[in-house]
Scaffold this motif. Structure first.
Motif, PDB file in Angstrom:
ATOM      1  N   ALA A 108       2.422   3.086   5.783  1.00 54.73           N
ATOM      2  CA  ALA A 108       3.715   1.949   5.008  1.00 54.73           C
ATOM      3  C   ALA A 108       4.999   1.439   4.869  1.00 54.73           C
ATOM      4  O   ALA A 108       5.029   0.852   4.410  1.00 54.73           O
ATOM      5  N   ALA A 109       5.223   2.305   6.684  1.00 58.40           N
ATOM      6  CA  ALA A 109       6.558   1.849   7.140  1.00 58.40           C
ATOM      7  C   ALA A 109       5.951  -0.226   7.751  1.00 58.40           C
ATOM      8  O   ALA A 109       6.430  -0.608   7.384  1.00 58.40           O
ATOM      9  N   PHE A 110       5.060  -0.093   8.144  1.00 59.34           N
ATOM     10  CA  PHE A 110       4.285  -1.031   8.602  1.00 59.34           C
ATOM     11  C   PHE A 110       4.568  -1.938   7.171  1.00 59.34           C
ATOM     12  O   PHE A 110       5.231  -3.096   7.110  1.00 59.34           O
ATOM     13  N   ALA A 111       3.743  -1.557   6.365  1.00 61.03           N
ATOM     14  CA  ALA A 111       3.336  -2.155   4.915  1.00 61.03           C
ATOM     15  C   ALA A 111       4.621  -3.161   4.442  1.00 61.03           C
ATOM     16  O   ALA A 111       4.326  -3.785   4.006  1.00 61.03           O
ATOM     17  N   ASP A 112       5.703  -2.248   4.800  1.00 56.35           N
ATOM     18  CA  ASP A 112       7.071  -2.460   3.476  1.00 56.35           C
ATOM     19  C   ASP A 112       8.061  -3.261   4.470  1.00 56.35           C
ATOM     20  O   ASP A 112       8.416  -3.662   4.215  1.00 56.35           O
ATOM     21  N   SER A 113       7.037  -3.371   6.128  1.00 58.08           N
ATOM     22  CA  SER A 113       7.644  -4.326   6.696  1.00 58.08           C
ATOM     23  C   SER A 113       7.196  -5.908   6.803  1.00 58.08           C
ATOM     24  O   SER A 113       8.239  -7.188   7.188  1.00 58.08           O
ATOM     25  N   LEU A 114       6.191  -5.865   5.936  1.00 58.52           N
ATOM     26  CA  LEU A 114       5.757  -7.519   5.841  1.00 58.52           C
ATOM     27  C   LEU A 114       6.597  -8.493   5.202  1.00 58.52           C
ATOM     28  O   LEU A 114       7.392  -8.028   3.818  1.00 58.52           O
ATOM     29  N   ASP A 115       6.379 -10.062   4.915  1.00 55.58           N
ATOM     30  CA  ASP A 115       7.078 -10.651   4.265  1.00 55.58           C
ATOM     31  C   ASP A 115       6.459 -10.709   2.614  1.00 55.58           C
ATOM     32  O   ASP A 115       4.586 -10.145   2.127  1.00 55.58           O
ATOM     33  N   GLU A 116       6.622 -10.949   1.690  1.00 59.85           N
ATOM     34  CA  GLU A 116       5.604 -11.866   0.330  1.00 59.85           C
ATOM     35  C   GLU A 116       4.895 -12.260   0.310  1.00 59.85           C
ATOM     36  O   GLU A 116       3.431 -11.528   0.023  1.00 59.85           O
ATOM     37  N   ALA A 117       4.717 -13.438   1.754  1.00 54.55           N
ATOM     38  CA  ALA A 117       3.267 -14.187   1.180  1.00 54.55           C
ATOM     39  C   ALA A 117       1.371 -12.658   1.714  1.00 54.55           C
ATOM     40  O   ALA A 117       1.012 -12.550   1.287  1.00 54.55           O
ATOM     41  N   ALA A 118       2.545 -11.829   2.947  1.00 55.10           N
ATOM     42  CA  ALA A 118       1.702 -11.455   3.661  1.00 55.10           C
ATOM     43  C   ALA A 118       1.597  -9.987   2.631  1.00 55.10           C
ATOM     44  O   ALA A 118       0.385  -9.120   2.624  1.00 55.10           O
ATOM     45  N   SER A 119       2.348 -10.039   2.049  1.00 58.65           N
ATOM     46  CA  SER A 119       1.909  -8.353   0.991  1.00 58.65           C
ATOM     47  C   SER A 119       1.051  -8.893  -0.160  1.00 58.65           C
ATOM     48  O   SER A 119       0.437  -8.002  -0.930  1.00 58.65           O
ATOM     49  N   THR A 120       1.408  -9.779  -0.890  1.00 56.48           N
ATOM     50  CA  THR A 120       0.349 -10.653  -1.698  1.00 56.48           C
ATOM     51  C   THR A 120      -1.101 -10.910  -1.051  1.00 56.48           C
ATOM     52  O   THR A 120      -1.951 -10.400  -1.583  1.00 56.48           O
ATOM     53  N   GLN A 121      -1.100 -10.955   0.164  1.00 63.59           N
ATOM     54  CA  GLN A 121      -2.640 -11.272   0.086  1.00 63.59           C
ATOM     55  C   GLN A 121      -2.802  -9.682   0.406  1.00 63.59           C
ATOM     56  O   GLN A 121      -4.015  -9.474   0.046  1.00 63.59           O
ATOM     57  N   ILE A 122      -2.196  -8.106   0.855  1.00 61.96           N
ATOM     58  CA  ILE A 122      -3.193  -7.276   1.161  1.00 61.96           C
ATOM     59  C   ILE A 122      -3.441  -6.558  -0.346  1.00 61.96           C
ATOM     60  O   ILE A 122      -3.776  -5.879  -0.105  1.00 61.96           O
ATOM     61  N   GLN A 123      -2.519  -7.408  -1.486  1.00 62.19           N
ATOM     62  CA  GLN A 123      -3.077  -6.937  -3.182  1.00 62.19           C
ATOM     63  C   GLN A 123      -4.218  -8.029  -2.727  1.00 62.19           C
ATOM     64  O   GLN A 123      -4.941  -6.892  -3.960  1.00 62.19           O
ATOM     65  N   ALA A 124      -4.390  -8.831  -2.503  1.00 65.17           N
ATOM     66  CA  ALA A 124      -5.473  -9.615  -2.847  1.00 65.17           C
ATOM     67  C   ALA A 124      -6.831  -8.815  -2.285  1.00 65.17           C
ATOM     68  O   ALA A 124      -8.054  -8.904  -2.710  1.00 65.17           O
ATOM     69  N   ILE A 125      -6.860  -8.317  -1.149  1.00 67.42           N
ATOM     70  CA  ILE A 125      -7.868  -7.439  -0.065  1.00 67.42           C
ATOM     71  C   ILE A 125      -7.586  -6.290  -0.879  1.00 67.42           C
ATOM     72  O   ILE A 125      -9.099  -5.956  -1.232  1.00 67.42           O
ATOM     73  N   ALA A 126      -7.244  -5.564  -1.454  1.00 65.87           N
ATOM     74  CA  ALA A 126      -7.371  -4.598  -2.784  1.00 65.87           C
ATOM     75  C   ALA A 126      -8.087  -5.124  -3.479  1.00 65.87           C
ATOM     76  O   ALA A 126      -8.560  -3.993  -3.716  1.00 65.87           O
ATOM     77  N   LYS A 127      -7.878  -5.566  -4.144  1.00 63.13           N
ATOM     78  CA  LYS A 127      -8.760  -6.047  -5.499  1.00 63.13           C
ATOM     79  C   LYS A 127      -9.616  -6.629  -5.159  1.00 63.13           C
ATOM     80  O   LYS A 127     -10.191  -5.926  -5.949  1.00 63.13           O
ATOM     81  N   ARG A 128      -9.970  -7.436  -4.240  1.00 65.55           N
ATOM     82  CA  ARG A 128     -11.540  -7.385  -3.275  1.00 65.55           C
ATOM     83  C   ARG A 128     -12.074  -6.059  -3.812  1.00 65.55           C
ATOM     84  O   ARG A 128     -13.376  -6.063  -3.997  1.00 65.55           O
ATOM     85  N   ILE A 129     -11.744  -4.846  -2.258  1.00 64.41           N
ATOM     86  CA  ILE A 129     -12.287  -4.259  -2.237  1.00 64.41           C
ATOM     87  C   ILE A 129     -13.008  -3.202  -3.883  1.00 64.41           C
ATOM     88  O   ILE A 129     -13.546  -2.881  -4.102  1.00 64.41           O
ATOM     89  N   GLN A 130     -11.575  -3.095  -4.627  1.00 62.31           N
ATOM     90  CA  GLN A 130     -11.872  -2.342  -6.088  1.00 62.31           C
ATOM     91  C   GLN A 130     -13.012  -3.201  -6.973  1.00 62.31           C
ATOM     92  O   GLN A 130     -14.126  -2.502  -6.772  1.00 62.31           O
ATOM     93  N   ASP A 131     -13.318  -4.570  -6.842  1.00 62.20           N
ATOM     94  CA  ASP A 131     -14.004  -4.731  -7.530  1.00 62.20           C
ATOM     95  C   ASP A 131     -15.352  -5.193  -6.438  1.00 62.20           C
ATOM     96  O   ASP A 131     -16.314  -4.503  -7.769  1.00 62.20           O
ATOM     97  N   ALA A 132     -15.367  -5.212  -5.427  1.00 64.46           N
ATOM     98  CA  ALA A 132     -16.533  -4.558  -4.947  1.00 64.46           C
ATOM     99  C   ALA A 132     -17.355  -3.160  -4.915  1.00 64.46           C
ATOM    100  O   ALA A 132     -18.376  -3.169  -5.252  1.00 64.46           O
TER     101      ALA A 132
END
Length: 139
Positions: A108-132
């Motif tokens: 969580a500390a690592f994820a909190d240190s990410l910039d906006e673009a990386a956070s958006t990318q992680i959210q997109a990945i999480a959505k794809r996992i959920q959809d799959a």
């Protein structure tokens, strides 16, 4: 998204010269020692013995990255994985090592240190996992 290949090399790690030669093999498809040696020596600032290329090609074969075929008196090396498949395997291994930390606070500390673009990318990945997962459940 590319699936995780069934085949994996015996040893994933490759050194800098091995990586360079592996990239040449991926680019050319099937190579002889001369093909690789000529490609490397095309750079006037490089020197590399022909026997060193042979050694590296054999090492990549032993590690499971290449296959060597004999045709007449010549030996030809070809990749056992595409470059994209190798990238998928390496990314999977890195993710597994990251998740092996197992401490949610560190992740969580690592994820909190990410910039906006990386956070958006992680959210997109999480959505794809959920959809799959949802698609698998519906089958």
């Amino acid at each position: 998204m590319a699936p995780l290949p069934d085949y994996r090399p015996k040893q994933l790690s490759v050194g800098p010269l091995e990586a360079e030669i592996l990239n040449i093999v991926w680019e050319l498809g099937s190579v002889t020692v001369k093909d690789v040696h000529d490609r490397i020596l095309a750079d006037p600032n490089r020197e590399l013995a022909y026997t060193s290329v042979t050694t590296v090609l054999r090492r990549l074969t032993d590690k499971g990255w290449l296959k060597c075929d004999k045709c007449g008196r010549a030996f030809f090396w070809r990749p056992l994985l595409t470059k994209q498949q190798a990238e998928v395997i390496k990314a999977h291994e890195q993710l597994q090592r990251f998740l092996a930390i197992g401490n949610p606070d560190i992740i969580a500390a690592f994820a909190d240190s990410l910039d906006e673009a990386a956070s958006t990318q992680i959210q997109a990945i999480a959505k794809r996992i959920q959809d799959a997962r949802q698609a698998r459940e519906e089958q």
